[in-house]
Design a protein around this motif. Structure first.
Motif, mmCIF file in Angstrom:
data_model
loop_
_atom_site.group_PDB
_atom_site.id
_atom_site.type_symbol
_atom_site.label_atom_id
_atom_site.label_comp_id
_atom_site.label_asym_id
_atom_site.label_seq_id
_atom_site.Cartn_x
_atom_site.Cartn_y
_atom_site.Cartn_z
ATOM 1 N N ARG A 45 16.528 43.753 2.658
ATOM 2 C CA ARG A 45 15.825 42.770 1.838
ATOM 3 C C ARG A 45 16.296 41.358 2.148
ATOM 4 N NH1 ARG A 45 13.921 42.649 -4.468
ATOM 5 N NH2 ARG A 45 12.325 41.092 -4.036
ATOM 6 N N SER A 46 17.536 41.222 2.547
ATOM 7 C CA SER A 46 18.051 39.877 2.761
ATOM 8 C C SER A 46 17.627 39.283 4.098
ATOM 9 C CB SER A 46 19.578 39.870 2.645
ATOM 10 O OG SER A 46 20.135 40.586 3.713
ATOM 11 N N ILE A 47 17.018 40.082 4.988
ATOM 12 C CA ILE A 47 16.658 39.484 6.276
ATOM 13 C C ILE A 47 15.222 39.742 6.703
ATOM 14 C CG2 ILE A 47 17.529 41.413 7.676
ATOM 15 C CD1 ILE A 47 18.567 39.081 9.582
ATOM 16 N N ALA A 48 14.627 40.858 6.275
ATOM 17 C CA ALA A 48 13.336 41.236 6.857
ATOM 18 C C ALA A 48 12.173 40.509 6.195
ATOM 19 C CB ALA A 48 13.139 42.741 6.727
ATOM 20 N N ASP A 49 11.113 40.266 6.979
ATOM 21 C CA ASP A 49 9.863 39.771 6.420
ATOM 22 C C ASP A 49 8.972 40.943 6.044
ATOM 23 O OD1 ASP A 49 10.495 37.047 6.961
ATOM 24 O OD2 ASP A 49 10.088 37.456 9.063
ATOM 25 N N ARG A 97 19.718 35.005 10.573
ATOM 26 C CA ARG A 97 18.607 34.311 9.922
ATOM 27 C C ARG A 97 18.420 32.912 10.471
ATOM 28 N NH1 ARG A 97 18.735 35.832 3.597
ATOM 29 N NH2 ARG A 97 20.433 34.350 3.564
ATOM 30 N N LEU A 109 19.477 49.053 2.014
ATOM 31 C CA LEU A 109 18.297 48.401 1.443
ATOM 32 C C LEU A 109 18.554 46.925 1.168
ATOM 33 C CD1 LEU A 109 17.613 51.308 -1.021
ATOM 34 C CD2 LEU A 109 16.071 50.629 0.813
ATOM 35 N N GLY A 110 19.748 46.616 0.676
ATOM 36 C CA GLY A 110 20.072 45.241 0.365
ATOM 37 C C GLY A 110 20.058 44.370 1.607
ATOM 38 N N VAL A 111 20.621 44.891 2.690
ATOM 39 C CA VAL A 111 20.650 44.144 3.944
ATOM 40 C C VAL A 111 19.223 43.891 4.426
ATOM 41 C CG1 VAL A 111 21.249 44.324 6.382
ATOM 42 C CG2 VAL A 111 22.928 44.930 4.642
ATOM 43 N N GLU A 161 23.529 35.824 7.802
ATOM 44 C CA GLU A 161 23.199 34.405 7.712
ATOM 45 C C GLU A 161 22.985 33.808 9.111
ATOM 46 O OE1 GLU A 161 22.807 32.851 4.703
ATOM 47 O OE2 GLU A 161 21.969 31.272 5.974
#
Lengths: 299, 311, 340, 338
Positions: C227-231, C206, C223-225, C203
């Motif tokens: 998805r939560s930050i990358a463009d 971001r 993968l989850g990490v 967070e």
């Protein structure tokens, strides 16, 4: 601290008992071979060796707090002053050798860790292998052969000024240096491989600063330890070297005293050595605390 | 999991070559390719050469190492023809006209036998004490380690000199002295490795499986101590050779007429101004053998230290 | 968030054909093989992969931090109009920490245990700027406050190991931000942390990125990490790039069988506990022995002879600069069971 | 908590360690009164962040440690009060699989030797039958028996963990404690091992105590879940209920913290937990979670909530369990978050 005190007490007892049990009769060493029992007895009374062991031990121990280590059988002088006269020469030799060894080991060890396989690294490894492989007394003899006998640059024996210090100091330094060099090189390499060195690099800190400040600071801890271990080599090397160069130090005195069964002198030397050892280790512990904040917390 | 900077740590066993190729056939090539293998072999070769020559001394030289020959005193080595050197005494003679080469070979033999015997003694003593100290821990560990500190506390040579001077020199006493000189290093290192290994999960796993403390010590931990023991042994052996020579040089070791390298140099030191070879050559002989052992030890350390094997 | 490629701007970082090799006993291995990608200003590019995929080596290569026995074999890393791979040590040093910042995985080992936080931060400032110690310290305090460290002044005198894991990583982030770099490389920055702290750090990154508009390369195995930050995401495997895509497109509709299989084999809270996980059979290839054709072919359900003998190149597939290195890219969404 | 006689039961278990650290000596309370029951054939997951005591719990169950107070009952027997004989045979009841598959194998012992050693220790079979057993075990965990002559460093991470599992199964235990068995494995390999663990459990009727920090893995494998925080079980219940309708704010926050690759970033609005786990040496008064809890009120710092049954098959230790919002309906809770 308590452990150190116990250590010293154990050394005192061990040395005392060992001397009395294994060594011959000092009276016989001081008298002609054919001396009569009466003469031997007078000598024994004079030395105090006629008393029972416990009484001898008590005499010895009760004198210690006053700095009285007894009287030399051979010289009939207080042991402490006998040793004290020779301490400066030995200290000078040991200290010079230690500084020589450390300076060499630091420069070559750091360079070797920074550039492994370079000419200076290989030179360092060769030098330390040589120092490790050659007997100290032989190095002394070779130095005399080359620099005194053939070149005439330095005196071969005795103590007549700084020139008398050069060859013995080199001989002792060569005995001490290999361990130092290995530890410095290994711990520097280890430190340079740490993640935080990579971090410093990743933030643009200069290589010189990384090597001499970041890594060396971390490598300094094992170095301090090794200096403590050096002590044994240093004193052992000093004794042998003093014999080779007929250098008037405590080592000479120790060997002469062994040969003459002069117990009080040997006792005093071993106990003083142990005290020096304990003291140096105390200093090392303090240095550790100064160098590593993590230890400060735990203490 | 997260990868590290070195890409090879990921999955070392994954190559098909490892899966299928008969590994036994290539072990020698594999060995040679490892760090330190060549160094170790060079050291081993040198040492075998010298030790072999020393052990075969009677076959190599015809001279009796102890026979005086007043007419042939202080002959220089053969290459110094002007000084009277000849191939009769290849490396010259000493102050009593004894052949240097045969004295050195026989002296080396004595040195090696003494040092190896001392090494075995200190190894047995040190490994046992180190294992006990590491496995049992607590009070016993503390006492044993104090003992180690005690021995390190003052120069061992003083103690050794005192004992030798008091008890008359004999081979037995010398071996005991040499054995007592080296055990501390074995004990310290073995204890250190044991303590380190005892922290690892495989020891805990063995505990959970019901293995006794001694089973864990001997079956699980001891094999991991072996490399350290081997390294210390190759380091200690030259140390003991030097120590024996030093005692002999101080007149406290092997007594004449038995030839010893240290004793030769003690005799030779009075001719330092006139006959360089009498002190130089025995020292060089020691240097050669200890150097070969130190090279071996260096190679062994690289071979056995897994951290150095990554590259 | 950015959902289409901001091609109207020049990339902040442009990596072309980057190949990093390591010398090993078995020979030369390629840890990163022919990696190309762009990072646009304000964008976060995620690099995801398992052990030995080359994701961390790639990030270190960009910073010029690969040391013996590794080296960058070829490629260009264009940044600020220069090729970083052609710079000498001094020029590179002047870029590190000032224009590119880096955050490492484990803040405990990445920070020097013998120096205080303040010492390490001011050291970085003073390596690049001629300022007084107190000015450098003031800057350090400012950045510590920025990353949400409470009582920043008092933290300066703390040693890294006196701080909790989350706080340590915040300090490491503050250090990366010290001199306002345009690009930050984060190498598994949350892997050593607990989930609740990981969420805080993600967070934080971001919001910092939105606030300061730096570019971010975020390396992770999770993968989850990612998805939560990358463009945008780059999927790496055994040193090779298998797929690159906008983040949501990748996760909704993976084109490469490896991506699909990886997504399938990672359990989520929504995974059906009564079904076996669609695991990828076999194991990760050793870099000593990378398959000749497609690197994933030996474990791939769809592989053909062509996959085994010929290596597929990264090719454009669909819009938004999506690329995939597969002869038979997938089309169906992952939720409809592409994994097997 | 369970009607059937439990194979593992913990009764008010407390484990304390004396520590020396900053500011002198202290007591680290790793477990603070644990009550937990595991029925035969169940897979119970224990989740929590580092320092919550989950590994300590594992050690107590396998008798690597003994409780400071309270009792650990294995098949009804107090693990701390066993006879000599029972201690000797205890390993045949309960076994442990470690997190780091490499560290758990002796580096200089072959795979076959490692699996065979427990059989020797317990004097099971002769040399030939032990060898047969080893190859049977290797096959069981999906490895060929030619791997028996390999050394751990020659294996991949997944293979090593399979060997560890085979070794743990050598004594045919009923209870397997798995301490983060897949967390050091790559995702693709992790799935293989999870599948293996599941099929072994079904095949052999094992009871698992599965320790993990990864809720996704626990959700997949386990039937029952115990959520731990600072040495306490704060929520317990079937995986389905706990994960679909958490009744403790910590469980809810944990679930929200997991980055889920199936959910787009735009939809991921996690309720962040403030701060970090307090030190187990200076534990907070009252509810251990109140220092970080977005729902905390005055009473939470004063009185410690006990584990109570909130819904059938679901227990939580929170004064305000009933107020814990449902997953996805977090506005009420995050409104209070700073």
């Amino acid at each position: 601290m308590l452990q150190n005190l116990v250590l010293i007490v154990v050394i005192v007892l061990a040395v005392f008992i060992l001397m009395r049990l294994t060594a011959g009769d000092p009276a016989r060493m001081s008298t002609p071979v054919f001396a009569s029992d009466e003469i031997l007895q007078t000598y024994r009374e004079q030395f105090g060796t006629d008393k029972p062991l416990t009484a001898q031990l008590w005499d010895f121990v009760s004198g210690l707090p006053k700095g009285d280590f007894g009287t030399s059988f051979r010289y009939q002088e207080p042991v402490f002053s006998l040793i004290w006269q020779r301490v400066p020469e030995t200290l000078l030799l040991a200290f010079t050798a230690l500084v020589l060894a450390l300076v060499f080991a630091l420069i070559v060890g750091i360079a070797g860790a920074r550039w492994p396989g370079s000419w200076i690294d290989r030179f360092g490894i060769a030098a330390s292998t040589f120092g490790q492989s050659a007997p100290t007394f032989w190095i002394g003899l070779m130095l005399v052969l080359i620099f005194s006998v053939n070149l005439g640059w330095f005196p071969a024996v005795g103590f007549t000024g700084w020139k008398s210090l050069v060859l013995p100091a080199i001989a002792v330094a060569l005995a001490v240096m290999p361990a130092d060099l290995r530890v410095i090189r290994a711990s520097m390499m280890d430190a340079l491989n740490q993640d935080y060195i990579r971090t410093a690099r990743a933030f643009g800190v200069s290589e010189a600063r990384i090597t001499l400040f970041y890594a060396l600071r971390n490598a300094a801890l094992p170095l301090v330890t090794v200096v403590g271990i050096d002590l044994g080599y240093l004193l052992g090397g000093t004794i042998v070297t003093e014999v080779v160069f007929n250098y008037p130090g405590v080592g000479q005195l120790a060997i002469d005293s062994v040969n003459a069964r002069d117990y009080p002198v040997i006792q005093a030397i071993t106990i003083l050595t142990a005290m020096v050892f304990v003291f140096v280790n105390l200093v090392i512990d303090l240095l550790y605390m100064a160098l590593d904040p993590r230890i400060r917390i735990e203490a | 999991m997260a990868s590290t900077a070195l890409p090879l740590t990921g999955d070392p066993g994954a190559s098909p070559a490892m899966e299928d190729a008969p590994q036994e056939l290539s072990w020698w090539r594999d060995f040679l390719g490892r760090n330190g293998a060549r160094t170790f072999l060079i050291g081993l070769f040198l040492f075998t050469l010298i030790a072999g020559a020393a052990l075969a001394a009677p076959l190599i030289t015809e001279h009796d190492p102890s026979r005086n020959n007043i007419t042939a005193r202080l002959r220089p080595p053969f290459w110094n023809k002007d000084g009277g050197g000849s191939t009769e005494f290849v490396l010259g003679t000493d102050g009593l006209g004894r052949d240097m080469l045969s004295r050195m070979l026989f002296g080396m033999r004595v040195s090696l036998v003494l040092a190896v015997a001392g090494l075995l003694l200190s190894m047995a003593l040190g490994v046992t004490i180190g294992l006990i100290s590491g496995l049992v821990g607590g009070r016993i560990d503390m006492i044993l380690m104090r003992l180690v500190d005690l021995q390190l506390a003052f120069p061992y040579i003083v103690l050794a000199m005192a004992i030798v001077a008091a008890t008359k020199t004999s081979i037995g006493i010398l071996i005991i002295l040499l054995g007592l000189a080296g055990w501390v290093y074995f004990a310290r290192v073995v204890r250190g490795v044991v303590l380190q290994e005892m922290q690892k999960d495989y020891v805990k796993a063995a505990q959970v499986l019901g293995a006794s403390r001694w089973r864990i010590g001997l079956r699980y931990v001891l094999p991991n101590v072996m490399p350290a023991i081997a390294i210390i042994a190759t380091l200690q052996l030259p140390g003991l050779i030097i120590f024996e020579a030093t005692l002999s040089f101080l007149g406290l070791g092997i007594q004449p007429p038995t030839p010893s390298l240290g004793g030769m140099m003690l005799d030779g030191s009075q001719y330092i101004a006139s006959a360089w070879w009498v002190i130089t050559l025995p020292g060089l002989a020691i240097l050669l053998v200890t150097m070969s052992l130190n090279i071996m030890s260096d190679g062994l350390r690289q071979l056995l230290d897994p951290r150095l094997q990554t590259v | 968030m950015v959902s289409s490629l901001p091609t109207d701007r020049a990339p902040a970082l442009s990596v072309r054909n980057l190949t990093t090799v390591f010398q090993t006993r078995e020979g030369v291995v390629r840890a990163v093989d022919n990696l190309s990608f762009d990072v646009y200003p304000g964008e976060c590019v995620g690099i995801v992969g398992e052990s030995g995929s080359g994701k961390s080596v790639a990030s270190l290569s960009i910073m010029g931090l690969i040391g013996y026995p590794g080296r960058v074999d070829q490629g260009q890393v264009e940044f600020g109009g220069r090729d970083l791979l052609l710079l000498n040590d001094k020029q590179m040093r002047s870029i590190r920490g000032t224009q590119i910042g880096i955050i490492f995985q484990d803040p405990l080992t990445a920070l020097n245990p013998l120096f205080t936080v303040g010492r390490q931060m001011t050291d970085v400032v003073r390596a690049h700027r001629k300022v007084s110690k107190s000015d450098a310290a003031a800057l350090a305090v400012e950045k510590l406050r920025l990353v949400g460290v409470s009582a920043p002044e008092s933290r300066l005198s703390a040693y890294p190991w006196e701080l909790s894991g989350g706080l340590r990583q915040r300090v490491a982030i503050a250090m990366a931000l010290l001199l306002d770099p345009q690009l930050i490389i984060a190498d598994e920055p949350t892997t050593a942390l607990d989930v609740s702290i990981q969420a805080q750090i993600i967070e934080l990154l971001r919001s910092l990125k939105d606030q300061l508009n730096f570019s971010l390369i975020f390396v992770s195995h999770d993968l989850g990490v990612i998805r939560s930050i990358a463009d945008r995401v780059i999927v790496m495997y055994a040193g090779h790039t298998l797929e690159t895509s906008q983040v949501d497109a990748l996760f909704q509709q993976p084109n490469h069988p490896y991506t699909a299989a990886l997504l399938g084999s990672a359990p989520t809270l929504a995974s059906d506990p009564n079904q076996p996980l669609p695991a990828i059979e076999g194991r990760l290839p050793s870099l000593n022995n990378v398959p000749k054709g497609c690197v994933f072919a030996p474990r791939c359900h769809f592989s053909t002879e062509r996959c085994v003998s010929e290596r597929p190149l990264l090719q454009t597939a669909g819009q938004d600069g999506r690329q995939v290195a597969c002869f038979y890219p997938l089309g169906a969404p992952v939720n409809e069971g592409v994994g097997r | 908590m369970t009607a059937v006689a439990p194979v593992v039961a913990m009764e008010n278990v407390v484990k304390e360690y004396a520590v020396r650290g900053q500011g002198g000596k202290g007591t680290l309370r790793a477990l603070d009164g644990i009550d937990l029951q595991v029925a035969r054939g169940e897979i119970v997951g224990v989740v929590g962040e580092s320092g919550c005591g989950k590994s300590t719990l594992a050690k107590l169950v396998v008798r690597m440690e003994s409780p400071s107070s309270g009792r650990v009952l294995i098949e009804g027997q107090d693990a701390a009060a066993l006879s000599k004989d029972e201690i000797r045979t205890f390993p045949r009841k309960v076994q442990l699989v470690f997190q780091d598959p490499y560290g758990a194998l002796a580096p200089r012992m072959t795979v076959g030797g490692a699996i065979e050693d427990p059989l020797r220790i317990h004097g099971i079979g002769d040399s030939a039958s032990r060898k047969a057993k080893v190859s049977e075990l290797l096959t069981l965990v999906g490895l060929g028996d030619r791997l028996a002559s390999r050394y751990p460093h020659q294996l991949s991470g997944g293979q090593r963990q399979r060997v560890n599992i085979a070794r743990a199964l050598a004594l045919e235990p009923e209870i397997l404690v798995l301490d983060e068995p897949v967390s050091s494995l790559d995702v693709s390999v992790q799935a293989q091992v999870l599948n293996l663990l599941r099929s072994l459990q079904q095949q052999l009727g094992l009871t698992y105590l599965f320790i993990s920090h990864d809720l996704r893995v626990v959700r997949y494998l386990c039937q029952k879940i115990a959520v731990m925080y600072l040495g306490n079980v704060v929520e317990y219940g079937t995986a389905e209920t706990v994960f679909s309708r958490p009744r403790h704010p910590y469980t809810l926050a944990l679930l929200n913290s997991i980055p889920d690759h199936q959910v787009s970033m735009r939809d991921q609005r996690s309720v962040l937990l403030r701060g970090e786990v307090p030190s187990p040496i200076e534990r907070p008064s009252g509810c251990p979670f109140h220092t970080r809890c977005p729902m905390a009120r005055e009473i939470c710092s004063e009185s410690r909530p006990m584990l109570r049954e909130i819904a059938p098959g679901q227990w939580a230790a929170c004064h305000f369990s009933e107020d814990v919002p449902a997953l996805g309906d977090q506005e009420r809770m995050s409104a209070k978050a700073p």
